[in-house]
Design an enzyme around this catalytic site. Structure first.
Site, short mmCIF file in Angstrom:
data_model
loop_
_atom_site.label_atom_id
_atom_site.label_comp_id
_atom_site.label_asym_id
_atom_site.label_seq_id
_atom_site.Cartn_x
_atom_site.Cartn_y
_atom_site.Cartn_z
N HIS A 128 90.62 114.35 20.61
CA HIS A 128 89.54 114.38 21.95
C HIS A 128 88.42 113.99 20.67
O HIS A 128 87.51 113.29 20.62
CB HIS A 128 88.67 115.40 22.70
CG HIS A 128 87.78 115.13 23.13
ND1 HIS A 128 86.88 114.77 23.80
CD2 HIS A 128 86.62 116.59 23.15
CE1 HIS A 128 85.40 114.64 23.64
NE2 HIS A 128 85.01 115.88 23.64
N ASP A 175 72.77 87.60 7.22
CA ASP A 175 74.18 87.81 7.60
C ASP A 175 73.99 89.01 6.48
O ASP A 175 72.83 89.75 5.92
CB ASP A 175 75.24 86.84 7.07
CG ASP A 175 76.05 87.48 8.18
OD1 ASP A 175 76.74 89.01 7.84
OD2 ASP A 175 76.53 86.43 8.71
N TRP A 220 90.37 118.64 15.00
CA TRP A 220 89.65 117.75 14.46
C TRP A 220 89.58 118.17 12.79
O TRP A 220 90.04 117.36 11.73
CB TRP A 220 88.50 117.95 15.02
CG TRP A 220 87.67 118.33 14.35
CD1 TRP A 220 86.82 119.39 15.08
CD2 TRP A 220 86.74 117.55 13.32
NE1 TRP A 220 85.91 119.61 14.52
CE2 TRP A 220 85.56 118.54 13.38
CE3 TRP A 220 86.58 117.04 12.46
CZ2 TRP A 220 84.18 117.82 12.58
CZ3 TRP A 220 85.63 116.36 11.80
CH2 TRP A 220 84.39 117.17 11.48
N SER A 225 87.68 102.36 6.04
CA SER A 225 86.68 101.63 6.68
C SER A 225 85.55 101.72 6.33
O SER A 225 84.22 101.07 6.52
CB SER A 225 87.35 101.27 8.12
OG SER A 225 86.33 100.95 8.74
N SER A 226 84.85 103.24 6.77
CA SER A 226 83.62 103.93 6.59
C SER A 226 82.87 103.14 5.08
O SER A 226 81.26 103.03 5.40
CB SER A 226 83.84 105.50 6.59
OG SER A 226 83.86 105.43 8.00
N HIS A 237 80.12 118.86 6.78
CA HIS A 237 78.53 119.40 7.62
C HIS A 237 77.81 117.58 7.19
O HIS A 237 76.85 117.41 8.20
CB HIS A 237 78.06 120.46 7.16
CG HIS A 237 76.41 120.21 7.31
ND1 HIS A 237 76.85 121.65 8.73
CD2 HIS A 237 75.35 120.22 7.11
CE1 HIS A 237 75.74 121.73 9.19
NE2 HIS A 237 74.51 121.08 8.80
N GLU A 281 78.36 115.43 7.26
CA GLU A 281 79.39 114.58 8.57
C GLU A 281 78.34 114.27 9.77
O GLU A 281 78.52 113.75 10.57
CB GLU A 281 80.83 114.19 8.64
CG GLU A 281 81.31 114.01 9.71
CD GLU A 281 81.38 112.56 10.22
OE1 GLU A 281 81.53 112.04 8.69
OE2 GLU A 281 81.83 112.12 11.47
N TYR A 329 75.51 114.83 9.42
CA TYR A 329 73.83 114.40 9.65
C TYR A 329 74.34 112.74 10.27
O TYR A 329 73.48 112.05 9.89
CB TYR A 329 73.33 114.48 8.63
CG TYR A 329 73.08 116.17 8.89
CD1 TYR A 329 72.02 116.35 9.72
CD2 TYR A 329 74.00 116.81 8.36
CE1 TYR A 329 71.26 117.58 10.07
CE2 TYR A 329 73.84 118.58 8.61
CZ TYR A 329 72.07 119.16 9.52
OH TYR A 329 71.29 120.26 9.64
N SER A 386 63.24 106.67 16.95
CA SER A 386 61.89 106.28 15.67
C SER A 386 61.75 104.64 16.00
O SER A 386 60.71 104.51 15.70
CB SER A 386 62.15 106.58 14.34
OG SER A 386 62.61 107.85 14.28
N HIS A 401 78.52 127.38 6.33
CA HIS A 401 77.47 128.28 6.65
C HIS A 401 78.73 128.13 8.20
O HIS A 401 78.64 128.88 9.63
CB HIS A 401 76.64 127.57 7.46
CG HIS A 401 75.98 125.97 8.46
ND1 HIS A 401 75.01 125.52 7.99
CD2 HIS A 401 76.94 125.47 8.98
CE1 HIS A 401 75.38 124.67 8.76
NE2 HIS A 401 76.64 124.50 8.94
N HIS A 402 79.74 127.15 8.32
CA HIS A 402 80.72 126.88 9.33
C HIS A 402 81.70 127.84 8.24
O HIS A 402 83.02 128.03 9.31
CB HIS A 402 81.64 125.42 9.14
CG HIS A 402 80.56 124.23 9.10
ND1 HIS A 402 80.12 123.85 10.38
CD2 HIS A 402 79.83 123.49 8.32
CE1 HIS A 402 79.54 123.27 10.66
NE2 HIS A 402 79.13 122.71 9.74
N THR A 416 63.74 118.85 10.76
CA THR A 416 63.67 118.15 11.92
C THR A 416 62.65 118.50 12.45
O THR A 416 62.63 117.64 13.29
CB THR A 416 64.79 119.70 12.01
OG1 THR A 416 65.72 118.54 11.14
CG2 THR A 416 65.64 118.76 13.55
N LYS A 476 60.42 115.59 12.58
CA LYS A 476 60.83 114.81 13.02
C LYS A 476 60.61 115.14 14.61
O LYS A 476 59.68 114.23 14.97
CB LYS A 476 61.97 114.63 13.15
CG LYS A 476 62.47 113.87 11.74
CD LYS A 476 63.78 113.53 11.34
CE LYS A 476 63.97 111.87 11.77
NZ LYS A 476 62.89 111.29 10.89
N ARG A 488 86.69 129.38 22.00
CA ARG A 488 86.86 127.72 22.48
C ARG A 488 88.73 127.86 21.78
O ARG A 488 88.94 128.70 20.92
CB ARG A 488 86.47 127.53 21.11
CG ARG A 488 86.66 127.68 20.13
CD ARG A 488 85.36 126.65 19.05
NE ARG A 488 85.83 125.39 18.73
CZ ARG A 488 85.51 124.66 17.63
NH1 ARG A 488 84.23 125.30 16.76
NH2 ARG A 488 85.02 123.58 17.91
#
Lengths: 42, 538
Positions: free
Chosen positions: B79, B108, B144, B170-171, B254, B256, B258, B269, B303-304, B329, B332, B451
């Protein structure tokens, strides 16, 4: 008009080539660096 | 006006190959590749969503009901992988592909053939990943995050690693393409600080992608060699360190997060100023806030890992660095609210999703602040509180923004208006059921439910049942979205004007609807009043 279009395309092509070279090299460099970190700390 | 270089309506399909295979499989057109990305993302959204339905069905009641624990773990793992790499990221790349050239006046993407390759790698990557579910030993089930040694069990490691490599390639190619496009292909007069915030957000996101995707590639390569080539990068018995993997993974992981939220900031925006009929409040502050968040994302990864046993100094550094992210943040969020303040607001579907984004993403941000507190995190860690937190950020954050962006630009893509009634039905069903789905998970986590478990204590039964009902109905609500899109593409009779929304500004609204196959073959002549940010004060 066509001449200016050709000039713009030439400038763009050069810029794109430079950008791809720089960022492609950065990506490959970071990949190798992360493997080196693994070797260093394991 | 910026229409000088666009085609007339009767030229709309000039250049579009009539052969289906040539048009879609060999496309080098940014609009067609954008469409491919978006369709692929929607497909993955439903595949990843069906895995979520299995998870919520199993958790509907305590006890094992429907699936075996290993399969449950496969579902949680797949998932996440499918939603992150298959749904959210390709959706943003699709939106970027479609809109960035239109927004900066480029004909293009800078590298159209690489653009085609970037997309067509993805179906193979996900075919490889999803095929593991049919392997005799089962697919990846270690989460994951792929922490060793758990992730090294089973025979699907090589499939997972190669799939992740393909997604990464690809990314990276997509990111290089976007940077090359924005830096080199802007129309004369489209200065960096006149670009739409969405373009800025993608430029910064592309830098993040290039910086961290190779790190993930390095991490999974080491996993592969540990599994099959006898190395001991993460194997304590051989002198390695499993915690090293966590450091490397989260150095990718991390930023990722963002990568999945900065383009969402850009989308919102664009949408809020349009429907508030005011320029965005603090354009430069918005751009610098995105850049600050991107910078800070590199120095908060541990922090993870508060509960893994970090030195006290490390815990304190990562705690304060993480809390610092609340500052840009907050800038924003306050700027979005200030943009709406005093505006002539209307509440079409894109605006409804954008407002819901601001409110619900902020809830996810607040629970993030709670998790950033190292002492408190020891209680919250690996609980359903974390699950609630990141789903508020990613579902009501990233996915709501993607949906908002889709409604916002759908008339430009298709040339037809979508059904506002069904758009609003989609919105109200989504916003109600997503909260029924995820809000009770805060309480479950605070009460101690871990979890990634298929069974739980009966004390957690009520909130789990409520959450599952919310999940089923939120999932079903997304079928309305598909219906609205199908209607707009094939059945809607209401033609969209060039400038679809009264308050919309920017080059993309100067081209016809639907956008012609080729646009801005000659760079447009740009007048500041046409741009959303043409009059930015220095």
């Amino acid at each position: 008009m066509n001449q200016s279009k050709a000039t713009i395309e030439e400038v763009r092509k050069k810029g794109v080539r430079r950008t791809v070279t720089v960022f492609g090299a950065i990506a490959i460099g970071i990949f190798l660096l992360s493997l080196l970190q693994g070797l260093k700390y394991s | 006006m910026a229409h000088a270089a666009t085609h007339d309506h009767h030229d709309d399909h000039h250049g579009a190959p009539s052969n289906f295979f040539v048009r879609w499989c060999m496309s080098t057109n940014h609009k067609d590749i954008g469409t491919l990305y978006l369709v692929f993302s929607l497909l993955m959204f439903f595949i990843g969503g069906s895995f979520a339905m299995v998870i919520r069905a199993e958790l509907f009641k305590p006890g094992l009901q429907l699936v075996q624990p290993y399969f449950f773990n496969e579902m949680t793992t797949m998932h996440a992988l499918v939603m992150i790499f298959g749904a959210v990221m390709p959706a943003f790349v699709g939106l970027g592909n479609w809109m960035i050239p239109l927004m900066i006046g480029a004909p293009d993407m800078a590298l159209p053939r690489m653009n085609n390759l970037s997309f067509w790698i993805l179906p193979f990557a996900f075919a490889l990943l999803l095929s593991t579910l049919f392997l005799p030993g089962g697919g990846p089930a270690g989460g994951w995050t792929m922490y060793p040694p758990l992730s090294l069990q089973g025979d699907s490691v090589a499939y997972l690693v190669f799939a992740v490599h393909l997604m990464g390639i690809s990314s990276i190619m997509g990111a290089i393409n976007i940077i090359a496009t924005i830096l080199n292909m802007r129309a004369p007069g489209m200065d960096l600080l006149k670009m739409p915030v969405f373009v800025w957000s993608w430029l910064i996101t592309a830098f993040l992608l290039i910086a961290v995707m190779p790190v993930l590639a390095g991490a999974v390569t080491m996993l592969l060699t540990d599994k099959y080539f006898g190395t001991s990068f993460f194997n304590a018995a051989g002198g390695g360190d499993p915690v090293l993997f966590q450091h490397i993974f989260w150095f990718f992981g991390h930023p990722e997060v963002y990568i999945m939220i900065l383009p969402a900031f850009g989308l919102v925006s664009e949408i809020i100023p349009t429907f508030a009929r005011k320029p965005i409040f603090g354009y430069k502050a918005m751009v610098f806030a995105i850049a600050s968040i991107a910078f800070l994302s590199f120095i908060v990864w541990a922090h993870h890992m508060f509960a893994v046993g970090l030195p006290l100094g490390g815990e304190i550094f990562f705690m304060y660095a993480t809390m610092l992210i609340a500052v840009p943040t907050g800038v924003k969020v306050f700027n979005w609210v200030s943009t709406m303040w005093g505006g002539s607001m209307t509440f079409e579907t894109p605006m409804l999703f954008a407002i819901a984004f601001v409110i619900l993403f902020t809830i996810g941000g607040f629970s993030g602040l709670m998790l950033a507190l190292a002492p408190a995190d020891f209680q919250y860690h690996d609980s359903y509180f974390v699950v609630a937190h990141f789903h508020y950020v990613l579902v009501t954050g990233a996915i709501f923004a993607i949906i908002a962006g889709t409604y916002y630009w759908l008339p430009k893509w298709t040339g037809h208006m979508y059904s506002e009634f069904w758009g609003k039905m989609h919105f109200w069903n989504s916003v109600i059921w997503v909260n029924v789905l995820f809000f009770p998970q805060h309480f479950l986590g605070l009460a101690g439910m871990p979890r990634r478990i298929p069974d739980y204590n009966v004390a957690f039964a009520n909130f789990n049942m409520i959450s599952s009902i919310g999940g089923f109905l939120f999932g079903a609500s997304q079928l309305i979205f598909v219906g609205v899109i199908i209607h707009a593409v094939w059945f809607s009779k209401k033609k969209a004007p060039d400038r679809v929304w009264e308050g919309a500004k920017g080059l993309e609204w100067t081209v016809p609807s639907p956008a012609p196959f080729h646009t801005f073959e000659l760079p447009p002549v740009i007048h500041d009043e046409e741009l959303a940010h043409g009059h930015v004060e220095d």
